[in-house]
Design a protein around this motif. Structure first.
Motif, PDB file in Angstrom:
ATOM      1  N   MET A   1     -27.412  80.783 -17.339  1.00  0.00           N
ATOM      2  CA  MET A   1     -28.090  79.769 -16.553  1.00  0.00           C
ATOM      3  C   MET A   1     -27.086  78.690 -16.167  1.00  0.00           C
ATOM      4  O   MET A   1     -26.376  78.159 -17.007  1.00  0.00           O
ATOM      5  CB  MET A   1     -29.235  79.173 -17.377  1.00  0.00           C
ATOM      6  CG  MET A   1     -30.015  78.137 -16.645  1.00  0.00           C
ATOM      7  SD  MET A   1     -31.437  77.523 -17.571  1.00  0.00           S
ATOM      8  CE  MET A   1     -30.628  76.553 -18.826  1.00  0.00           C
ATOM      9  N   THR A   2     -27.011  78.361 -14.891  1.00  0.00           N
ATOM     10  CA  THR A   2     -26.136  77.294 -14.421  1.00  0.00           C
ATOM     11  C   THR A   2     -26.956  76.024 -14.255  1.00  0.00           C
ATOM     12  O   THR A   2     -28.192  76.056 -14.259  1.00  0.00           O
ATOM     13  CB  THR A   2     -25.492  77.663 -13.069  1.00  0.00           C
ATOM     14  OG1 THR A   2     -26.516  77.751 -12.091  1.00  0.00           O
ATOM     15  CG2 THR A   2     -24.734  78.986 -13.160  1.00  0.00           C
ATOM     16  N   ALA A   3     -26.249  74.917 -14.069  1.00  0.00           N
ATOM     17  CA  ALA A   3     -26.932  73.625 -13.928  1.00  0.00           C
ATOM     18  C   ALA A   3     -27.862  73.603 -12.716  1.00  0.00           C
ATOM     19  O   ALA A   3     -28.856  72.897 -12.701  1.00  0.00           O
ATOM     20  CB  ALA A   3     -25.913  72.498 -13.839  1.00  0.00           C
ATOM     21  N   ALA A   4     -27.563  74.395 -11.676  1.00  0.00           N
ATOM     22  CA  ALA A   4     -28.380  74.408 -10.466  1.00  0.00           C
ATOM     23  C   ALA A   4     -29.635  75.260 -10.608  1.00  0.00           C
ATOM     24  O   ALA A   4     -30.585  75.097  -9.847  1.00  0.00           O
ATOM     25  CB  ALA A   4     -27.548  74.914  -9.292  1.00  0.00           C
ATOM     26  N   GLU A   5     -29.663  76.163 -11.571  1.00  0.00           N
ATOM     27  CA  GLU A   5     -30.810  77.047 -11.756  1.00  0.00           C
ATOM     28  C   GLU A   5     -31.897  76.365 -12.583  1.00  0.00           C
ATOM     29  O   GLU A   5     -31.597  75.715 -13.571  1.00  0.00           O
ATOM     30  CB  GLU A   5     -30.385  78.325 -12.483  1.00  0.00           C
ATOM     31  CG  GLU A   5     -29.424  79.187 -11.717  1.00  0.00           C
ATOM     32  CD  GLU A   5     -28.954  80.377 -12.547  1.00  0.00           C
ATOM     33  OE1 GLU A   5     -29.649  80.768 -13.514  1.00  0.00           O
ATOM     34  OE2 GLU A   5     -27.887  80.905 -12.234  1.00  0.00           O
ATOM     35  N   PRO A   6     -33.162  76.532 -12.167  1.00  0.00           N
ATOM     36  CA  PRO A   6     -34.245  75.957 -12.988  1.00  0.00           C
ATOM     37  C   PRO A   6     -34.381  76.733 -14.299  1.00  0.00           C
ATOM     38  O   PRO A   6     -34.136  77.933 -14.346  1.00  0.00           O
ATOM     39  CB  PRO A   6     -35.487  76.130 -12.111  1.00  0.00           C
ATOM     40  CG  PRO A   6     -35.145  77.232 -11.159  1.00  0.00           C
ATOM     41  CD  PRO A   6     -33.647  77.210 -10.975  1.00  0.00           C
ATOM     42  N   ASP A   7     -34.763  76.026 -15.350  1.00  0.00           N
ATOM     43  CA  ASP A   7     -34.971  76.666 -16.649  1.00  0.00           C
ATOM     44  C   ASP A   7     -36.353  77.305 -16.659  1.00  0.00           C
ATOM     45  O   ASP A   7     -37.355  76.634 -16.414  1.00  0.00           O
ATOM     46  CB  ASP A   7     -34.849  75.632 -17.765  1.00  0.00           C
ATOM     47  CG  ASP A   7     -34.710  76.263 -19.132  1.00  0.00           C
ATOM     48  OD1 ASP A   7     -35.418  77.260 -19.401  1.00  0.00           O
ATOM     49  OD2 ASP A   7     -33.904  75.778 -19.928  1.00  0.00           O
ATOM     50  N   THR A   8     -36.419  78.600 -16.937  1.00  0.00           N
ATOM     51  CA  THR A   8     -37.689  79.323 -16.903  1.00  0.00           C
ATOM     52  C   THR A   8     -38.649  78.889 -18.006  1.00  0.00           C
ATOM     53  O   THR A   8     -39.827  79.244 -17.966  1.00  0.00           O
ATOM     54  CB  THR A   8     -37.460  80.844 -16.997  1.00  0.00           C
ATOM     55  OG1 THR A   8     -36.764  81.124 -18.209  1.00  0.00           O
ATOM     56  CG2 THR A   8     -36.666  81.351 -15.810  1.00  0.00           C
TER      57      THR A   8
END
Length: 185
Positions: A1-8
């Protein structure tokens, strides 16, 4: 997970209300003080809970990534939760560990007990689980969305000491009981 991706695992706030809901209740108690004056105090009332410092057979620490509504963030937490009415605390700790992580403890003991705060009746327990082994997939409760993770022992201790979790005090008790922290005085 990158900083730009929302956390599921993140939740979205829909609304907020100023009244008790969920598993804690606020009660206003009126006290007569020694000098005869009266004062009102809001008291947080809740069930018993347990947090588990869990060490796998290979020495790694076991955590659960989950959303925490108070901080409003996904945190890597100690496994744990509510101890049912009439349930033994050790049994509750074992149940919560298995439900949230799929791990079973080789040994498990309660190592500390504390109140949530001076304005709360909520009693919290710290448990230490050693020689944990994966025996199943997690089976969290309906409102739990969890992701079990393991960390090497040094990273696990550092995470608990970082305070980036809600049960740091119970984690400290477990680390001391495990011999992973020693008093310096």
């Amino acid at each position: 997970m990158t900083a730009a991706e929302p956390d599921t695992l993140a939740w979205t706030l829909k609304s907020e209300r100023a009244r008790p809901a969920g598993y804690l209740t606020v009660r206003c108690r009126t006290y007569v003080q020694p000098d005869g004056r009266e004062s009102d105090w809001d008291i947080l009332v809740g069930p018993r809970t347990v947090a588990v410092v869990a060490l796998a057979e290979d020495g790694q620490g076991i955590l659960v990534r989950q959303y925490r509504p108070g901080p409003g963030a996904v945190l890597a937490e100690l496994p744990g939760g509510l101890v049912a009415d009439g349930e033994d605390v050790v049994a509750g700790a074992a149940r919560e560990l298995l439900e949230e992580t799929g791990y079973e403890a080789g040994s498990l003991q309660v190592v500390a007990t504390t109140y949530l705060a001076s304005y709360a009746t909520h009693v919290r327990y710290a448990a230490l689980a050693r020689d944990c082994r994966k025996v199943a997939e997690p089976t969290p409760d309906a409102e739990e969305f969890v992701e079990p993770i393991t960390l090497p022992r040094d990273q696990y201790v550092a995470h608990i000491l970082s305070g980036r979790l809600t049960d740091m005090d119970l984690g400290l008790a477990g680390l001391v009981a495990a011999g992973l922290l020693r008093p310096t005085v």
